[in-house]
Design a protein around this motif. Structure first.
Motif, short mmCIF file in Angstrom:
data_model
loop_
_atom_site.label_atom_id
_atom_site.label_comp_id
_atom_site.label_asym_id
_atom_site.label_seq_id
_atom_site.Cartn_x
_atom_site.Cartn_y
_atom_site.Cartn_z
N PRO A 93 -0.79 -1.35 0.85
CA PRO A 93 0.01 -1.78 2.01
C PRO A 93 -0.68 -2.85 2.84
CG PRO A 93 -0.75 0.50 2.27
CD PRO A 93 -1.19 0.06 0.91
N HIS A 94 0.10 -3.84 3.23
CA HIS A 94 -0.42 -4.93 4.07
C HIS A 94 0.07 -4.71 5.51
CE1 HIS A 94 -1.03 -8.84 5.82
NE2 HIS A 94 -1.70 -9.25 4.73
N PRO A 95 -0.83 -4.83 6.50
CA PRO A 95 -0.45 -4.50 7.88
C PRO A 95 0.67 -5.38 8.45
CG PRO A 95 -2.66 -5.49 7.80
CD PRO A 95 -2.26 -5.18 6.40
N ASP A 96 0.83 -6.60 7.94
CA ASP A 96 1.85 -7.49 8.50
C ASP A 96 3.12 -7.52 7.66
OD1 ASP A 96 0.11 -8.29 10.59
OD2 ASP A 96 -0.93 -9.62 9.19
N THR A 97 3.44 -6.40 7.03
CA THR A 97 4.67 -6.31 6.23
C THR A 97 5.45 -5.07 6.67
OG1 THR A 97 3.64 -4.90 4.55
CG2 THR A 97 3.49 -7.28 4.18
N PRO A 98 6.72 -4.98 6.27
CA PRO A 98 7.51 -3.78 6.64
C PRO A 98 6.94 -2.50 6.04
CG PRO A 98 8.91 -5.55 5.79
CD PRO A 98 7.51 -5.99 5.55
N LEU A 99 6.08 -2.60 5.04
CA LEU A 99 5.51 -1.39 4.43
C LEU A 99 4.13 -1.06 5.01
CD1 LEU A 99 6.51 -1.89 0.67
CD2 LEU A 99 7.79 -0.77 2.50
N ASN A 100 3.87 -1.54 6.21
CA ASN A 100 2.52 -1.36 6.79
C ASN A 100 2.10 0.10 6.91
OD1 ASN A 100 4.44 -0.95 8.76
ND2 ASN A 100 3.18 -1.72 10.43
N ASN A 101 3.08 1.00 7.12
CA ASN A 101 2.71 2.42 7.27
C ASN A 101 2.85 3.22 5.99
OD1 ASN A 101 1.97 2.42 9.97
ND2 ASN A 101 4.12 2.37 10.61
N ALA A 102 3.19 2.57 4.90
CA ALA A 102 3.38 3.29 3.63
C ALA A 102 2.03 3.75 3.08
CB ALA A 102 4.08 2.38 2.63
N ASP A 103 2.08 4.80 2.25
CA ASP A 103 0.84 5.24 1.58
C ASP A 103 0.47 4.24 0.51
OD1 ASP A 103 0.67 7.54 3.06
OD2 ASP A 103 1.88 8.70 1.63
N LYS A 104 -0.83 4.08 0.29
CA LYS A 104 -1.24 3.18 -0.79
C LYS A 104 -1.04 3.86 -2.14
CE LYS A 104 -6.10 4.34 -0.82
NZ LYS A 104 -7.18 4.41 0.11
N GLY A 105 -0.94 3.05 -3.20
CA GLY A 105 -0.80 3.61 -4.54
C GLY A 105 -2.08 4.30 -4.98
N SER A 106 -1.95 5.18 -5.99
CA SER A 106 -3.12 5.92 -6.47
C SER A 106 -3.82 5.12 -7.58
CB SER A 106 -2.65 7.27 -7.02
OG SER A 106 -3.43 7.68 -8.12
N PHE A 107 -5.13 4.97 -7.42
CA PHE A 107 -5.92 4.27 -8.45
C PHE A 107 -5.76 4.97 -9.80
CE2 PHE A 107 -10.02 4.09 -10.76
CZ PHE A 107 -10.03 2.73 -11.05
N THR A 108 -5.87 6.30 -9.79
CA THR A 108 -5.81 7.05 -11.05
C THR A 108 -4.45 6.90 -11.71
OG1 THR A 108 -7.38 8.61 -10.15
CG2 THR A 108 -6.17 9.34 -12.09
N LEU A 109 -3.38 6.95 -10.92
CA LEU A 109 -2.05 6.82 -11.53
C LEU A 109 -1.87 5.42 -12.12
CD1 LEU A 109 0.65 8.14 -12.15
CD2 LEU A 109 1.49 7.38 -9.90
N ALA A 110 -2.35 4.39 -11.40
CA ALA A 110 -2.25 3.02 -11.93
C ALA A 110 -3.04 2.92 -13.24
CB ALA A 110 -2.77 2.02 -10.91
N LEU A 111 -4.21 3.55 -13.27
CA LEU A 111 -5.04 3.53 -14.48
C LEU A 111 -4.33 4.23 -15.64
CD1 LEU A 111 -7.98 2.48 -14.92
CD2 LEU A 111 -8.75 4.83 -14.60
N LYS A 112 -3.61 5.31 -15.32
CA LYS A 112 -2.89 6.04 -16.36
C LYS A 112 -1.72 5.21 -16.90
CE LYS A 112 -2.30 10.55 -15.90
NZ LYS A 112 -1.98 11.87 -15.28
N VAL A 113 -1.02 4.53 -16.01
CA VAL A 113 0.08 3.67 -16.48
C VAL A 113 -0.49 2.58 -17.39
CG1 VAL A 113 1.89 2.04 -15.76
CG2 VAL A 113 1.52 4.15 -14.45
N MET A 114 -1.64 2.04 -16.99
CA MET A 114 -2.28 1.00 -17.80
C MET A 114 -2.71 1.54 -19.16
SD MET A 114 -5.79 -1.02 -17.11
CE MET A 114 -6.60 0.17 -18.18
N ALA A 115 -3.33 2.72 -19.18
CA ALA A 115 -3.80 3.32 -20.44
C ALA A 115 -2.61 3.60 -21.36
CB ALA A 115 -4.58 4.60 -20.14
N LEU A 116 -1.53 4.11 -20.80
CA LEU A 116 -0.34 4.38 -21.62
C LEU A 116 0.25 3.08 -22.16
CD1 LEU A 116 1.20 7.20 -19.43
CD2 LEU A 116 0.80 7.39 -21.90
#
Ligand code: SAM
Ligand code: SF4
Ligand code: FES
Length: 330
Positions: free
Chosen positions: A217-240
């Motif tokens: 999330p970037h502070p100057d965007t509408p998603l400023n308060n959103a949770d960040k993505g999970s490193f592990t989940l991104a890694l799993k999508v990449m591995a798959l």
């Protein structure tokens, strides 16, 4: 190969992650070997007419300090990178109308005078533009689909059209580019099912390259308060993705290293075979702030080249000396 149901199960179950990562690593080794391709990334403009809700370069972010790097300076950057041994240059920017078809063609032709393959990542353009860029010598094009969930796509991209993004990918394939795509992981309201669809989509369009990045999330965007993505989940999508598309090029993305201090090396040991070190002159780096805390903003091209070279060596791999064209013959 996994079915959609199996992909979803694997994504939801964290007890078999080590098995998944080592299977992806083995698949990478058997299909594309131990060489790591370095793609030198020039972030040449942070001006963008789009308003992607997640991105710090979005048009409505008035806090962004905008810049453009013009042709002569781009060529200097490329020359230096070529002297350092880079065999691929990636030109990336926001969707900046200043770079007309003619201006891009001139830049492409000048870059192709060096002994490099050229990738463009400048967003959605017409078939005619893509053809002109290809005729001028561009070899590859990166344009992430971001998400294949059409509702989520709509929520994230005001005034953009999923079907046009698809049209771009298809035109690029038709024109004979090596096509790179990919997705963000961890967008608000993104489901595991849709991530499985993303992976199947990469296969369906026969992508030559797939970049997976956690959403930050970037502070100057509408998603400023959103949770960040999970490193592990991104890694799993990449591995798959590696297991499902064994012979493509997969980068260890900068966003992964932003979330985890050793993120790129972990990715290289979990299916990735490409790194895209930043070769932009230092003065611009902090301004290309698509998300906060981006790595290397205080470093220069030489430092990044040495840094990544040492890291690659430390895991018993090597920097490939060829252009790193796709193994995926479709
Ligand atoms: N404008 C071009 C485009 O969108 O295709 C290229 C540049 S854009 C900055 C490159 C990529 O940055 C996008 O495809 C998107 O996935 C990623 N990106 C943008 N904002 C992000 C964020 N907040 N977190 C992680 N990745 C982000
Ligand atoms: Fe512009 Fe690309 Fe950022 Fe969207 S992701 S706002 S198109 S730079
Ligand atoms: Fe830039 Fe390590 S890659 S300092």
């Amino acid at each position: 190969m996994f079915t959609k149901k199996e992909i979803i199960e694997i994504l939801k179950d964290d007890t078999k992650n080590e098995w998944l990562f080592s299977l992806a690593d083995k698949t990478r080794k058997e299909n594309v070997g131990d060489g790591i391709h370095l793609r030198g990334l020039v972030e040449f403009s942070n001006i963008c007419k789009c308003n992607c809700k997640y991105c710090g370069l979005r048009k409505d972010n008035n806090n962004a300090d905008r810049y453009r790097i013009l042709k002569d300076e781009i060529i200097k950057i490329v020359k230096h990178a070529s002297d350092m041994g880079y065999k691929t240059i990636v030109l990336q920017s926001g969707e900046d109308g200043y770079y007309t078809t003619d201006k891009m063609v001139e830049i492409i032709k000048s870059i192709k005078e060096f002994d490099v393959a050229l990738t463009l990542s400048i967003g959605e353009r017409s078939y005619e533009d893509y053809k002109a860029f290809k005729d001028a010598g561009a070899d590859r094009y990166l344009i992430r689909i971001e998400t294949t969930d059409k509702n989520l796509y709509k929520q994230m991209h005001p005034n953009m059209d999923f079907d046009n993004r698809l049209r771009c990918l298809k035109d690029l394939k038709t024109l004979g580019y090596e096509v790179g795509t990919g997705c963000l992981v961890g967008l608000p309201n993104q489901t595991t099912e849709s991530l499985a669809d993303d992976i199947l989509f990469f296969r369906e369009i026969q992508a030559d390259m797939v970049g997976i990045g956690p959403f930050i999330p970037h502070p100057d965007t509408p998603l400023n308060n959103a949770d960040k993505g999970s490193f592990t989940l991104a890694l799993k999508v990449m591995a798959l993705t590696r297991i499902m598309l064994p012979d493509i090029n997969i980068p260890a993305t900068t966003a992964m290293e932003t979330l985890h201090p050793n993120g790129r090396i972990i990715a290289l040991k979990s299916g990735a075979n490409v790194v895209m070190p930043n070769i932009t002159t230092q003065q611009y780096r902090a301004k290309y702030e698509i998300y906060p805390d981006k790595i290397c903003v205080n470093d220069n091209p030489d430092k990044c080249r040495n840094c990544i070279g040492a890291k690659i060596k430390s895991i018993g791999r090597f920097v490939a000396e060829n252009y790193g064209f796709s193994h995926n013959k479709g």
